[in-house]
Design a protein around this motif. Structure first.
Motif, PDB file in Angstrom:
ATOM      1  N   THR A  24      13.128   6.713   2.451  1.00 12.32           N
ATOM      2  CA  THR A  24      13.068   6.882   0.995  1.00 12.32           C
ATOM      3  C   THR A  24      12.475   8.235   0.624  1.00 12.32           C
ATOM      4  O   THR A  24      12.992   8.930  -0.267  1.00 12.32           O
ATOM      5  N   TYR A  25      11.406   8.607   1.284  1.00 10.25           N
ATOM      6  CA  TYR A  25      10.779   9.908   1.032  1.00 10.25           C
ATOM      7  C   TYR A  25      11.756  11.049   1.340  1.00 10.25           C
ATOM      8  O   TYR A  25      11.860  12.013   0.564  1.00 10.25           O
ATOM      9  N   LEU A  28      14.323  11.250  -1.437  1.00 14.92           N
ATOM     10  CA  LEU A  28      13.737  11.820  -2.653  1.00 14.92           C
ATOM     11  C   LEU A  28      13.551  13.332  -2.550  1.00 14.92           C
ATOM     12  O   LEU A  28      13.739  14.054  -3.535  1.00 14.92           O
ATOM     13  N   LEU A 105      14.668  -0.423  -7.224  1.00  8.74           N
ATOM     14  CA  LEU A 105      14.692   0.864  -6.510  1.00  8.74           C
ATOM     15  C   LEU A 105      15.772   1.794  -7.051  1.00  8.74           C
ATOM     16  O   LEU A 105      15.547   2.994  -7.193  1.00  8.74           O
ATOM     17  N   LYS A 106      16.946   1.244  -7.317  1.00 11.92           N
ATOM     18  CA  LYS A 106      18.022   2.078  -7.874  1.00 11.92           C
ATOM     19  C   LYS A 106      17.597   2.723  -9.195  1.00 11.92           C
ATOM     20  O   LYS A 106      17.817   3.915  -9.425  1.00 11.92           O
ATOM     21  N   THR A 108      14.601   3.238 -10.195  1.00 12.31           N
ATOM     22  CA  THR A 108      13.439   4.106  -9.998  1.00 12.31           C
ATOM     23  C   THR A 108      13.845   5.442  -9.391  1.00 12.31           C
ATOM     24  O   THR A 108      13.428   6.510  -9.858  1.00 12.31           O
ATOM     25  N   ILE A 109      14.684   5.385  -8.348  1.00  9.71           N
ATOM     26  CA  ILE A 109      15.063   6.605  -7.615  1.00  9.71           C
ATOM     27  C   ILE A 109      16.202   7.347  -8.309  1.00  9.71           C
ATOM     28  O   ILE A 109      16.234   8.577  -8.333  1.00  9.71           O
ATOM     29  N   ARG A 111      19.421   7.936  -7.625  1.00  8.50           N
ATOM     30  CA  ARG A 111      20.202   8.875  -6.819  1.00  8.50           C
ATOM     31  C   ARG A 111      21.677   8.773  -7.190  1.00  8.50           C
ATOM     32  O   ARG A 111      22.245   7.690  -7.263  1.00  8.50           O
ATOM     33  N   TYR A 126      21.147   4.777  -4.131  1.00  6.69           N
ATOM     34  CA  TYR A 126      20.129   4.383  -3.135  1.00  6.69           C
ATOM     35  C   TYR A 126      19.233   3.268  -3.645  1.00  6.69           C
ATOM     36  O   TYR A 126      18.686   3.377  -4.744  1.00  6.69           O
TER      37      TYR A 126
END
Length: 219
Positions: A24-25, A28, A105-106, A108-109, A111, A126
């Protein structure tokens, strides 16, 4: 006195969580983007009409509606045959938890998906929802059927089927150009972690229930 959980038992949880955080990192920070794009481009070079039809099929059965249908059919058969409501509840909780984690997560991130694809998909990239659903669904199928499968050959067939379905659904998303490889990896890691946590809690609950039942019988 409560028994302490052996450190070795926690190793799979720690590894899955650590690799998921690293993935994940890296996503990002954009560290995976060049490799992700290269993989999509290289796979595109092997596109054929027959393979595309196959990948569309696996992508379709990994979508929300087919997964719900497969889940309901499987749960119906399991319940009618073994009458275990706990298994049905566990299956539902694992599935709902996986969906919730994916959506959070989608959002939040956020992507973006690959620039070009063979099918039209909406939403963020993601982690891969298809992959997470596949891990949860076929992971649960393996778990619930395992205890009712007595022969080694049958268990090998069960594992081979479940793992093959997960791999084919996951690969279809990269082939069709709607996900990067890191989306798939993140989905596998997160969903596997969630599945492992859920099954571990369920197993501990069942042991306590059996212990209580045994104590009542001896009284």
């Amino acid at each position: 006195m409560k028994k302490k959980i052996p450190y070795k038992v926690l190793i799979p949880f720690i590894l899955l969580f650590a690799f998921f955080l690293i993935t994940t990192y890296s996503v990002l920070r954009g560290y995976t983007l060049s490799v992700d794009r290269l993989i999509v481009e290289n796979i595109a070079a092997f596109h054929t009409d027959l393979l595309t039809k196959m990948m569309r099929f696996f992508s379709f059965i990994g979508a929300t509606r087919p997964v719900i249908v497969i889940s309901l059919l499987f749960l119906g058969v399991i319940y009618l045959k073994y009458r275990r409501l706990q298994d049905v509840i566990l299956f539902a909780l694992v599935s709902l938890g996986s969906v919730t984690l994916n959506v959070v997560l989608k959002m939040t991130i956020k992507r973006e998906r690959p620039e070009s694809s063979l099918i039209v998909e909406s939403g963020y990239s993601y982690p891969s929802a298809h992959t997470m659903a596949a891990v949860s669904l076929y992971g649960m199928i393996i778990y619930l059927l395992w205890k009712h499968t007595s022969t080694v050959t049958a268990r090998i067939i069960l594992i081979t089927f479940g793992v093959s379905m997960i791999l084919m659904i996951a690969f279809s998303r990269i082939y069709l150009g709607v996900h990067y490889a890191s989306d798939i990896i993140g989905g596998v890691l997160l969903s596997s972690l969630w599945l492992l946590i859920s099954l571990s809690i369920f197993q501990r609950y069942r042991k306590k229930e059996k212990k209580k039942s045994t104590q009542k019988d001896t009284c």
